[in-house]
Scaffold this motif. Structure first.
Motif, PDB file in Angstrom:
ATOM      1  N   ASN A 257       0.830  -1.198   0.000  1.00 41.24           N
ATOM      2  CA  ASN A 257       0.000   0.000   0.000  1.00 41.24           C
ATOM      3  C   ASN A 257       0.874   1.261   0.000  1.00 41.24           C
ATOM      4  O   ASN A 257       1.748   1.429   0.851  1.00 41.24           O
ATOM      5  CB  ASN A 257      -0.890  -0.030   1.244  1.00 41.24           C
ATOM      6  N   HIS A 258       0.597   2.129  -0.947  1.00 42.47           N
ATOM      7  CA  HIS A 258       1.380   3.358  -1.104  1.00 42.47           C
ATOM      8  C   HIS A 258       1.341   4.251   0.143  1.00 42.47           C
ATOM      9  O   HIS A 258       2.373   4.783   0.569  1.00 42.47           O
ATOM     10  CB  HIS A 258       0.843   4.128  -2.311  1.00 42.47           C
ATOM     11  N   LEU A 259       0.160   4.415   0.724  1.00 44.38           N
ATOM     12  CA  LEU A 259       0.039   5.316   1.877  1.00 44.38           C
ATOM     13  C   LEU A 259       0.814   4.778   3.074  1.00 44.38           C
ATOM     14  O   LEU A 259       1.491   5.530   3.778  1.00 44.38           O
ATOM     15  CB  LEU A 259      -1.433   5.522   2.243  1.00 44.38           C
TER      16      LEU A 259
ATOM     17  N   VAL B 230       0.390  14.376   3.156  1.00 47.15           N
ATOM     18  CA  VAL B 230      -0.120  15.469   2.332  1.00 47.15           C
ATOM     19  C   VAL B 230       0.675  15.574   1.037  1.00 47.15           C
ATOM     20  O   VAL B 230       1.894  15.776   1.067  1.00 47.15           O
ATOM     21  CB  VAL B 230       0.006  16.825   3.070  1.00 47.15           C
ATOM     22  N   SER B 231      -0.015  15.416  -0.083  1.00 43.42           N
ATOM     23  CA  SER B 231       0.667  15.535  -1.369  1.00 43.42           C
ATOM     24  C   SER B 231      -0.303  16.059  -2.410  1.00 43.42           C
ATOM     25  O   SER B 231      -1.418  16.466  -2.089  1.00 43.42           O
ATOM     26  CB  SER B 231       1.195  14.166  -1.803  1.00 43.42           C
ATOM     27  N   GLY B 232       0.127  16.021  -3.680  1.00 37.12           N
ATOM     28  CA  GLY B 232      -0.752  16.435  -4.763  1.00 37.12           C
ATOM     29  C   GLY B 232      -1.842  15.412  -5.015  1.00 37.12           C
ATOM     30  O   GLY B 232      -2.849  15.708  -5.651  1.00 37.12           O
ATOM     31  N   GLY B 233      -1.647  14.188  -4.507  1.00 36.23           N
ATOM     32  CA  GLY B 233      -2.604  13.123  -4.771  1.00 36.23           C
ATOM     33  C   GLY B 233      -3.430  12.731  -3.557  1.00 36.23           C
ATOM     34  O   GLY B 233      -4.495  12.158  -3.690  1.00 36.23           O
ATOM     35  N   HIS B 234      -2.916  12.976  -2.363  1.00 31.21           N
ATOM     36  CA  HIS B 234      -3.666  12.572  -1.179  1.00 31.21           C
ATOM     37  C   HIS B 234      -3.479  13.527  -0.017  1.00 31.21           C
ATOM     38  O   HIS B 234      -2.492  14.232   0.094  1.00 31.21           O
ATOM     39  CB  HIS B 234      -3.328  11.142  -0.742  1.00 31.21           C
ATOM     40  N   THR B 235      -4.479  13.517   0.865  1.00 33.42           N
ATOM     41  CA  THR B 235      -4.427  14.244   2.129  1.00 33.42           C
ATOM     42  C   THR B 235      -5.116  13.319   3.117  1.00 33.42           C
ATOM     43  O   THR B 235      -6.334  13.195   3.105  1.00 33.42           O
ATOM     44  CB  THR B 235      -5.191  15.576   2.035  1.00 33.42           C
TER      45      THR B 235
ATOM     46  N   THR C 251       8.517  12.774  -0.549  1.00 35.92           N
ATOM     47  CA  THR C 251       7.876  12.697  -1.856  1.00 35.92           C
ATOM     48  C   THR C 251       7.787  11.214  -2.220  1.00 35.92           C
ATOM     49  O   THR C 251       8.444  10.375  -1.611  1.00 35.92           O
ATOM     50  CB  THR C 251       8.691  13.450  -2.918  1.00 35.92           C
ATOM     51  N   ASP C 252       6.964  10.901  -3.221  1.00 40.25           N
ATOM     52  CA  ASP C 252       6.792   9.498  -3.608  1.00 40.25           C
ATOM     53  C   ASP C 252       8.142   8.905  -4.017  1.00 40.25           C
ATOM     54  O   ASP C 252       8.893   9.526  -4.769  1.00 40.25           O
ATOM     55  CB  ASP C 252       5.809   9.397  -4.776  1.00 40.25           C
ATOM     56  N   ASN C 253       8.425   7.707  -3.516  1.00 37.50           N
ATOM     57  CA  ASN C 253       9.718   7.076  -3.811  1.00 37.50           C
ATOM     58  C   ASN C 253       9.634   5.567  -3.645  1.00 37.50           C
ATOM     59  O   ASN C 253       8.710   5.048  -3.005  1.00 37.50           O
ATOM     60  CB  ASN C 253      10.804   7.664  -2.897  1.00 37.50           C
TER      61      ASN C 253
ATOM     62  N   GLY D 122       3.305   2.926   2.800  1.00 45.95           N
ATOM     63  CA  GLY D 122       4.700   3.140   2.389  1.00 45.95           C
ATOM     64  C   GLY D 122       5.229   4.481   2.876  1.00 45.95           C
ATOM     65  O   GLY D 122       6.358   4.577   3.361  1.00 45.95           O
ATOM     66  N   HIS D 123       4.389   5.513   2.805  1.00 42.97           N
ATOM     67  CA  HIS D 123       4.820   6.835   3.283  1.00 42.97           C
ATOM     68  C   HIS D 123       5.226   6.791   4.758  1.00 42.97           C
ATOM     69  O   HIS D 123       6.111   7.533   5.187  1.00 42.97           O
ATOM     70  CB  HIS D 123       3.699   7.866   3.094  1.00 42.97           C
ATOM     71  N   ILE D 124       4.559   5.938   5.515  1.00 47.11           N
ATOM     72  CA  ILE D 124       4.918   5.828   6.937  1.00 47.11           C
ATOM     73  C   ILE D 124       6.257   5.098   7.076  1.00 47.11           C
ATOM     74  O   ILE D 124       7.101   5.454   7.896  1.00 47.11           O
ATOM     75  CB  ILE D 124       3.818   5.072   7.714  1.00 47.11           C
TER      76      ILE D 124
HETATM   77 ZN   LIG Z   1       2.272   9.625  -2.096  1.00 46.69          ZN
END
Ligand SMILES: [Zn+2]
Lengths: 195, 354
Positions: free
Chosen positions: B114-116, B141-146, B313-315, B118-120
């Protein structure tokens, strides 16, 4: 042995040996779900001794087409072997067994078709493309007999690839045959929100 | 497989960044990012088809660069990881196809994640800091999700507290930048324009913050009303023949976004009795957001963690990092049957486990 991967229509993978015989083949005609099935289909045919990967470059609906190309490239990367791009319509022409000029036709969605005109095979045994691939409105009158398909043979794609490799020829760019530009419009001035 | 320090390559293609990351356990070996942002600039936002085309072009060279940087071979890998969702479907599918091709070719296990979440995980591979403590509240918080999350355990227990009901915060920055005649992406442009502006000059609305909204949307966000309020304010000024005070508008708009983000995040910390807040996502680059978060969190007794921006940022490193945690906690690989899921819920941390 050569592995071919194509997701321009359904999802099709195959491995052929040095004599062009099909060693393993797996496919589904489903025009959707390429991302879901590509791994299991590849796993069914993957084996040691593959020396090249052929990627079917379309034409095909954008989204599905890319999945096979991406998988073909990384499969080749994983084995440290080259990936050779081949236009998907060559596989259809290869398997067609039609005398004289004929038009390979596949659905391009949005009430359009992708058309490539072939005439026999050239000296390398590769289907001879006489008119480059183009889009036409569905229902358009074509000058040539029409051979429309909704599935293709990855073995036939591998065979065209094998002949291109043997002849040292390049039949496609690294870029997929998209045929259409992305649907985007440049934004105009912001719309007013006040009444 | 080395389960304590697995060597994992992660593939991330959910939006406009082609991210390839390589980690060994919690150690970051490479974080390679190819962005198609410039190609979207003239359209004022991410164009899905343009992003997907760019992913296909960038993937193989990015994988090669990441391997070279990490100084490892594909044969050394213990597993491959890939983002299954959420994100742009067509973009995600390129990564899924690539990950499956690579995993089957190498005969290595594949983890779809899961991408979100992943941010964690980004914070875990950030290095030097003490390991992250759970539970934590996370604000992405990004251009795609909050999204606002309650993370009790990274690999087993993540709860979605709230998310945006319309635009993502990053999108709001892009849209307001356009209203002010500023280029894309809007975040850094608004930041620059806001320098010297008075954040209190104009009182823009705070979305879903009224008592009546808070009942049902305590942790949800809304930015489209704010964008409209800014547009209306500018139009009125222009109609009155006034010059638009760009610095004040930018600063006041930014303050409204930051205020609502921080207020809701700290409310979650308070309500849940969790004195820890983790930030993630590209909008964390916004200096004002970081400042206000740190200031108000300190006052509330909440510890804030902010991974380095290259991991916010997404990575792909965060995707590899999450898979490494799954492996270390004994989880098996995903089957090959998963696809791209543009609306994957945050509770599905690993997709299609065997
Ligand atoms: Zn993201």
């Amino acid at each position: 042995m050569i592995l071919a991967v194509d997701t321009s229509l359904g999802t099709a993978v195959a491995v052929i040996d040095a004599d062009g015989r099909t060693v393993a083949e797996a496919s589904t005609p489903d025009p959707l779900g390429h991302a879901e099935v590509i791994g299991d289909l590849l796993a069914q045919v993957a084996q040691p001794g593959i020396t090249h990967v052929i990627a079917g470059m379309g034409p095909g609906p954008f989204t599905g087409l890319r999945i096979g190309i991406a998988a073909a490239r990384t499969f080749a990367l994983g084995r440290g072997i080259p990936v050779i791009p081949i236009p998907s319509h060559f596989a259809i022409a290869q398997a067609a067994d039609i005398q004289g000029r004929f038009a390979v036709v596949t659905d391009a969605r949005r009430r359009e078709i992708a058309v490539s005109v072939f005439d026999g095979a050239d000296a390398d045994g590769i289907p001879h493309l006489v008119l480059p691939t183009r889009l036409e409105k569905r229902g358009a009158e074509l000058a040539e007999p029409v051979h429309e398909v909704t599935e293709l043979s990855a073995s036939a794609l591998a065979l065209v690839g094998a002949r291109a490799i043997a002849a040292g020829r390049t039949l496609a760019d690294a870029e997929p045959l998209y045929l259409r530009s992305p649907d985007v419009v440049q934004p105009g001035a912001p719309k007013r929100v006040s009444a | 497989m080395t389960t304590t320090e697995p060597l994992v390559l992660g593939i991330e293609t959910s939006c406009d960044e082609t991210g390839i990351g390589i980690v060994r356990g919690r150690t970051l070996l490479s974080n390679t990012i190819a962005s198609s942002m410039d190609e979207h600039a003239r359209y004022g936002g991410v164009v899905p088809e343009v992003a997907a085309r760019a992913h296909l072009e960038a993937l193989q060279p990015s994988i090669e660069r990441a391997l070279a940087e990490a100084q490892v071979n594909l044969d050394d890998l213990d597993a491959i990881a890939v983002t299954s969702g959420p994100g742009l479907a067509g973009a995600l599918m390129v990564g899924v196809g690539a990950a499956k091709g690579l995993a089957v070719s190498l005969g290595k296990p594949l983890y779809a994640v899961n991408h979100l979440v992943g941010h964690i995980a980004a914070d875990i591979v950030a290095g030097d800091a003490e390991p992250i403590e759970y539970p934590t509240i996370a604000l992405l918080v990004s251009g795609g999700h909050t999204s606002l999350l309650h993370v009790r355990d990274l690999t087993t227990d993540v709860e979605l507290l709230g998310e945006t009901v319309d635009d993502a915060a990053g999108e709001a920055f892009d849209k307001v930048a356009r209203l002010l005649g500023l280029p894309y992406p809007g975040g850094p442009q608004i930041d620059r324009a806001a320098a010297g502006g008075d954040p209190k000059a104009i009182r823009f609305p705070r979305g879903l913050s009224k008592a009546s909204d808070l009942e049902r949307h305590r942790y949800d966000f809304s930015f489209s009303g704010l964008k409209t309020a800014v547009a209306r304010w500018i139009e009125r000024a222009e109609a009155n023949g006034e010059e638009v005070p760009v610095a004040d508008v930018a600063a006041s708009f930014r303050e409204a976004v930051v205020d609502v983000l921080v207020t809701k995040a700290l409310a979650a910390c308070q309500d849940r009795g969790v004195p820890r807040l983790l930030l993630g996502g590209g909008v964390i680059a916004n200096r004002r957001l970081r400042e206000v978060t740190l200031e108000r969190a300190a006052a509330a007794g909440v510890t804030v963690r902010i991974p380095p921006l290259s991991l916010c940022t997404d990575n792909g490193a965060m995707i590899a990092g999450l898979a490494a945690e799954l492996i270390s906690s004994g989880r098996g690989a995903s089957t090959l049957a998963f696809g791209a899921d543009s609306t994957l819920p945050v509770t599905e941390i690993q997709v299609s486990p065997a």
